[in-house]
Motif scaffolding. Structure first.
Motif, mmCIF file in Angstrom:
data_model
loop_
_atom_site.group_PDB
_atom_site.id
_atom_site.type_symbol
_atom_site.label_atom_id
_atom_site.label_comp_id
_atom_site.label_asym_id
_atom_site.label_seq_id
_atom_site.Cartn_x
_atom_site.Cartn_y
_atom_site.Cartn_z
ATOM 1 N N VAL A 111 0.811 -1.217 0.000
ATOM 2 C CA VAL A 111 0.000 0.000 0.000
ATOM 3 C C VAL A 111 0.849 1.274 0.000
ATOM 4 C CG1 VAL A 111 -1.673 1.348 1.343
ATOM 5 C CG2 VAL A 111 -2.032 -1.104 0.971
ATOM 6 N N PRO A 112 1.884 1.419 0.860
ATOM 7 C CA PRO A 112 2.675 2.655 0.829
ATOM 8 C C PRO A 112 3.280 2.943 -0.547
ATOM 9 C CG PRO A 112 3.156 1.427 2.825
ATOM 10 C CD PRO A 112 2.321 0.525 1.969
ATOM 11 N N THR A 113 3.752 1.902 -1.230
ATOM 12 C CA THR A 113 4.315 2.101 -2.568
ATOM 13 C C THR A 113 3.243 2.547 -3.551
ATOM 14 O OG1 THR A 113 6.003 0.420 -2.160
ATOM 15 C CG2 THR A 113 5.569 0.983 -4.451
ATOM 16 N N ILE A 114 2.061 1.934 -3.457
ATOM 17 C CA ILE A 114 0.953 2.307 -4.344
ATOM 18 C C ILE A 114 0.549 3.763 -4.107
ATOM 19 C CG2 ILE A 114 -1.485 1.887 -4.854
ATOM 20 C CD1 ILE A 114 -0.931 -1.093 -4.212
ATOM 21 N N LEU A 115 0.467 4.167 -2.834
ATOM 22 C CA LEU A 115 0.086 5.540 -2.519
ATOM 23 C C LEU A 115 1.151 6.537 -2.973
ATOM 24 C CD1 LEU A 115 -1.528 5.192 1.022
ATOM 25 C CD2 LEU A 115 -2.674 5.636 -1.154
ATOM 26 N N ARG A 138 -7.581 20.834 -6.719
ATOM 27 C CA ARG A 138 -7.756 19.430 -7.101
ATOM 28 C C ARG A 138 -6.676 18.531 -6.488
ATOM 29 N NH1 ARG A 138 -10.210 18.885 -13.193
ATOM 30 N NH2 ARG A 138 -11.817 20.490 -12.988
ATOM 31 N N VAL A 139 -5.453 19.013 -6.489
ATOM 32 C CA VAL A 139 -4.361 18.213 -5.907
ATOM 33 C C VAL A 139 -4.597 18.005 -4.417
ATOM 34 C CG1 VAL A 139 -1.896 18.178 -5.339
ATOM 35 C CG2 VAL A 139 -2.635 18.841 -7.632
ATOM 36 N N GLU A 140 -4.990 19.063 -3.715
ATOM 37 C CA GLU A 140 -5.233 18.932 -2.283
ATOM 38 C C GLU A 140 -6.355 17.943 -1.998
ATOM 39 O OE1 GLU A 140 -5.852 22.900 -0.836
ATOM 40 O OE2 GLU A 140 -3.702 23.293 -0.627
ATOM 41 N N ALA A 141 -7.402 17.952 -2.828
ATOM 42 C CA ALA A 141 -8.508 17.005 -2.638
ATOM 43 C C ALA A 141 -8.027 15.572 -2.848
ATOM 44 C CB ALA A 141 -9.642 17.332 -3.607
ATOM 45 N N LEU A 142 -7.210 15.354 -3.871
ATOM 46 C CA LEU A 142 -6.703 14.003 -4.143
ATOM 47 C C LEU A 142 -5.716 13.556 -3.070
ATOM 48 C CD1 LEU A 142 -6.263 14.350 -8.001
ATOM 49 C CD2 LEU A 142 -7.828 12.777 -6.848
ATOM 50 N N PHE A 143 -4.896 14.484 -2.583
ATOM 51 C CA PHE A 143 -3.955 14.142 -1.514
ATOM 52 C C PHE A 143 -4.682 13.833 -0.208
ATOM 53 C CE2 PHE A 143 0.402 16.003 -2.934
ATOM 54 C CZ PHE A 143 0.371 15.186 -4.045
ATOM 55 N N GLN A 144 -5.780 14.532 0.054
ATOM 56 C CA GLN A 144 -6.566 14.230 1.253
ATOM 57 C C GLN A 144 -7.176 12.835 1.162
ATOM 58 O OE1 GLN A 144 -9.386 17.447 1.596
ATOM 59 N NE2 GLN A 144 -7.818 18.935 2.191
ATOM 60 N N TYR A 145 -7.595 12.469 -0.025
ATOM 61 C CA TYR A 145 -8.108 11.111 -0.262
ATOM 62 C C TYR A 145 -7.009 10.082 0.021
ATOM 63 C CZ TYR A 145 -9.716 7.038 -2.938
ATOM 64 O OH TYR A 145 -10.071 5.766 -3.326
ATOM 65 N N ALA A 146 -5.793 10.341 -0.495
ATOM 66 C CA ALA A 146 -4.667 9.432 -0.258
ATOM 67 C C ALA A 146 -4.331 9.356 1.224
ATOM 68 C CB ALA A 146 -3.447 9.893 -1.054
ATOM 69 N N GLU A 147 -4.449 10.493 1.919
ATOM 70 C CA GLU A 147 -4.150 10.505 3.354
ATOM 71 C C GLU A 147 -5.159 9.672 4.140
ATOM 72 O OE1 GLU A 147 -3.438 13.774 6.932
ATOM 73 O OE2 GLU A 147 -3.373 14.403 4.828
ATOM 74 N N ARG A 148 -6.436 9.737 3.727
ATOM 75 C CA ARG A 148 -7.453 8.912 4.392
ATOM 76 C C ARG A 148 -7.166 7.427 4.174
ATOM 77 N NH1 ARG A 148 -10.926 12.937 2.298
ATOM 78 N NH2 ARG A 148 -11.655 11.550 0.626
ATOM 79 N N LEU A 149 -6.759 7.075 2.962
ATOM 80 C CA LEU A 149 -6.388 5.691 2.679
ATOM 81 C C LEU A 149 -5.187 5.268 3.522
ATOM 82 C CD1 LEU A 149 -6.729 5.467 -1.212
ATOM 83 C CD2 LEU A 149 -8.249 4.480 0.492
ATOM 84 N N VAL A 169 -2.775 2.222 8.097
ATOM 85 C CA VAL A 169 -2.086 2.144 9.395
ATOM 86 C C VAL A 169 -2.921 1.341 10.389
ATOM 87 C CG1 VAL A 169 -1.302 3.491 11.386
ATOM 88 C CG2 VAL A 169 -0.752 4.254 9.069
ATOM 89 N N ILE A 170 -4.227 1.606 10.423
ATOM 90 C CA ILE A 170 -5.119 0.882 11.331
ATOM 91 C C ILE A 170 -5.153 -0.602 10.977
ATOM 92 C CG2 ILE A 170 -7.525 0.604 12.049
ATOM 93 C CD1 ILE A 170 -7.810 3.668 11.639
ATOM 94 N N ALA A 171 -5.273 -0.891 9.674
ATOM 95 C CA ALA A 171 -5.321 -2.292 9.230
ATOM 96 C C ALA A 171 -4.012 -3.010 9.551
ATOM 97 C CB ALA A 171 -5.596 -2.353 7.728
ATOM 98 N N ARG A 172 -2.876 -2.312 9.368
ATOM 99 C CA ARG A 172 -1.561 -2.926 9.643
ATOM 100 C C ARG A 172 -1.441 -3.251 11.129
ATOM 101 N NH1 ARG A 172 2.502 -5.511 9.390
ATOM 102 N NH2 ARG A 172 4.267 -5.248 7.995
ATOM 103 N N GLU A 173 -1.912 -2.353 11.983
ATOM 104 C CA GLU A 173 -1.864 -2.596 13.428
ATOM 105 C C GLU A 173 -2.731 -3.797 13.801
ATOM 106 O OE1 GLU A 173 -3.094 1.117 15.035
ATOM 107 O OE2 GLU A 173 -1.103 2.054 14.853
ATOM 108 N N GLN A 174 -3.884 -3.900 13.173
ATOM 109 C CA GLN A 174 -4.775 -5.027 13.453
ATOM 110 C C GLN A 174 -4.158 -6.340 13.012
ATOM 111 O OE1 GLN A 174 -8.289 -3.696 11.379
ATOM 112 N NE2 GLN A 174 -9.181 -2.757 13.209
ATOM 113 N N VAL A 175 -3.491 -6.342 11.859
ATOM 114 C CA VAL A 175 -2.846 -7.558 11.357
ATOM 115 C C VAL A 175 -1.700 -7.967 12.282
ATOM 116 C CG1 VAL A 175 -1.393 -8.472 9.493
ATOM 117 C CG2 VAL A 175 -3.523 -7.291 8.954
ATOM 118 N N GLU A 176 -0.951 -6.975 12.788
ATOM 119 C CA GLU A 176 0.163 -7.279 13.680
ATOM 120 C C GLU A 176 -0.318 -7.919 14.981
ATOM 121 O OE1 GLU A 176 3.452 -7.192 13.020
ATOM 122 O OE2 GLU A 176 2.689 -6.783 11.016
#
Length: 407
Positions: A178-182, A373-384, A389-396
């Motif tokens: 995911v970090p690489t994709i983002l 537009r860039v800020e809106a797309l970056f905010q979307y990426a930040e939410r992802l 991060v939450i999913a990674r913590e749960q998997v750990e």
């Protein structure tokens, strides 16, 4: 203590394992050497054994292992470097830094999963001796009391753990992408934003002037850099001394300024370096070292100055500073910067090189639309990213929880 299931017993590891032989490899003997660095601590597997000749073997290369042996690192047990010896490494040599557990009359996977439990890790961590080289003894490992199920039940539980933990590992590997994709997503957004593709349809619907090709110098009021306090005979001071905030290349991250650990210099530094005193809205770009090309905007009103590894870019009024920041951070611009850098002792860009950086400038109206537009797309990426991060913590937390439930 929780009651054991029917026909389960408790026993120390030492009562469940056979003794293992040690030998010194012959000088001309070729073998695979398993040391602690060979263990992938996340996968709990041997992933990088060394191919050696006996004459090149370290003195710790003494423990002969066989298929199904469980290797437990006795150094820094909190890191839990453990592994199950696969068939491909049968008869090879391991470091004496491992305790080699060879199961007797039980499924070796039972021991392998036991030594991965949080309870085992915590107990070994309590028994650590030494500060510079913290380790436990083989005696500590072998006196650890473990639950033992009947053999057939061991196999069923181990089979289930194999299947479930394989799925957890697959989930972890998917999440690790995911970090690489983002990162690629953000680079694609910047590339589209600074090439005109992001606002192509918007441009057709609005009467705006065409883009013009220019360079950073033509849209800048000032391009300069700071200096080393040491070269100026100026010392660092603490925050209480009311010095000047001193920004270095370490503070200039990718499109953000990190002042979480601020440094200050005596205010007399500003008398010698007036041109590099920062103003709110200045763009800062690293021009020396491995972080060359990283850019950020100074958003503070605090009195601040910069060192010689940071370039200050003060823009003219007819350009949007965030748009220029996107231009400097876009993949094509970074490729240009790295092609222009001069490698002497360290990679560096001159102020002339910075001024020559090519950029394409649309109308101020379109610059604002691009930034929106860039800020809106970056905010979307930040939410992802936050969900990642939450999913990674749960998997750990999954593996320790599954192992605890199994035993």
């Amino acid at each position: 203590m929780r009651k054991l299931p029917l026909n389960w017993v408790m026993a120390p590891i030492g009562d469940l394992v056979l003794s293992c032989s040690q030998r010194r490899p012959a000088d001309k003997e070729e073998f695979q050497y398993i040391d602690i660095a060979s263990i992938d601590r996340d996968k709990k597997a041997i992933t990088n054994p060394q191919h050696l000749l006996g004459k090149d073997a370290p003195s710790r290369a003494r423990k002969q292992v066989q298929t199904g042996d469980v290797l437990v690192s006795m150094t820094r047990p909190n890191l839990n470097a453990v592994a199950l010896v696969p068939e491909s490494l049968d008869g090879q040599i391991a470091s004496t830094g491992f305790d080699v557990l060879r199961a007797s009359d039980l499924d070796p996977r039972w021991l392998y999963y036991v030594v991965r439990t949080q309870a085992f890790i915590d107990r070994m961590s309590e028994l650590v001796q030494g500060a510079l080289y913290p380790a436990v003894r083989s005696k500590d490992v072998r006196t650890y009391i473990v639950p033992i199920a009947p053999l057939q039940e061991q196999k069923r539980i181990a089979d289930k753990l194999d299947a479930v933990l394989a799925r957890v590992e697959a989930c972890r590997e998917h999440l690790d992408r995911v970090p690489t994709i983002l990162k690629k997503f953000r680079q694609a957004v910047l590339g589209a934003a600074t090439s005109g593709k992001l606002t192509e349809e918007w441009r057709e619907a609005n009467e705006v002037s065409p883009w013009r090709r220019t360079c950073l110098r033509d849209v800048s009021f000032l391009i300069t850099k700071g200096a080393s306090p040491k070269w100026q005979g100026i010392s660092y001071v603490d925050a209480a001394a009311k010095g000047t905030l001193f920004v270095t290349s370490e503070n200039v991250r990718e499109m953000r300024l990190d002042i979480s650990q601020p440094k200050y210099v005596a205010s007399s530094f500003n008398k010698k370096q007036r041109r590099s005193i920062l103003r709110r809205g200045d763009i800062l770009t690293n021009i020396v070292g491995a972080s060359i090309g990283r850019s950020a905007i100074f958003e503070s009103n605090e009195l601040a100055n910069i060192n010689q590894a940071v370039c200050l870019i003060r823009l003219k009024e007819d350009v949007n500073r965030r748009f220029v920041l996107y231009c400097l951070s876009a993949p094509d611009t970074l490729s240009y910067i790295h092609a222009e850098k001069v490698d002497v002792a360290r990679a560096n860009l001159s102020l002339e090189d910075v001024g020559n950086i090519p950029i394409s400038i649309p109308s101020l109206m379109e610059q604002s639309e691009i930034v929106r537009r860039v800020e809106a797309l970056f905010q979307y990426a930040e939410r992802l990213e936050q969900r990642y991060v939450i999913a990674r913590e749960q998997v750990e937390r999954l593996t320790p929880a599954i192992l605890a439930k199994a035993f």
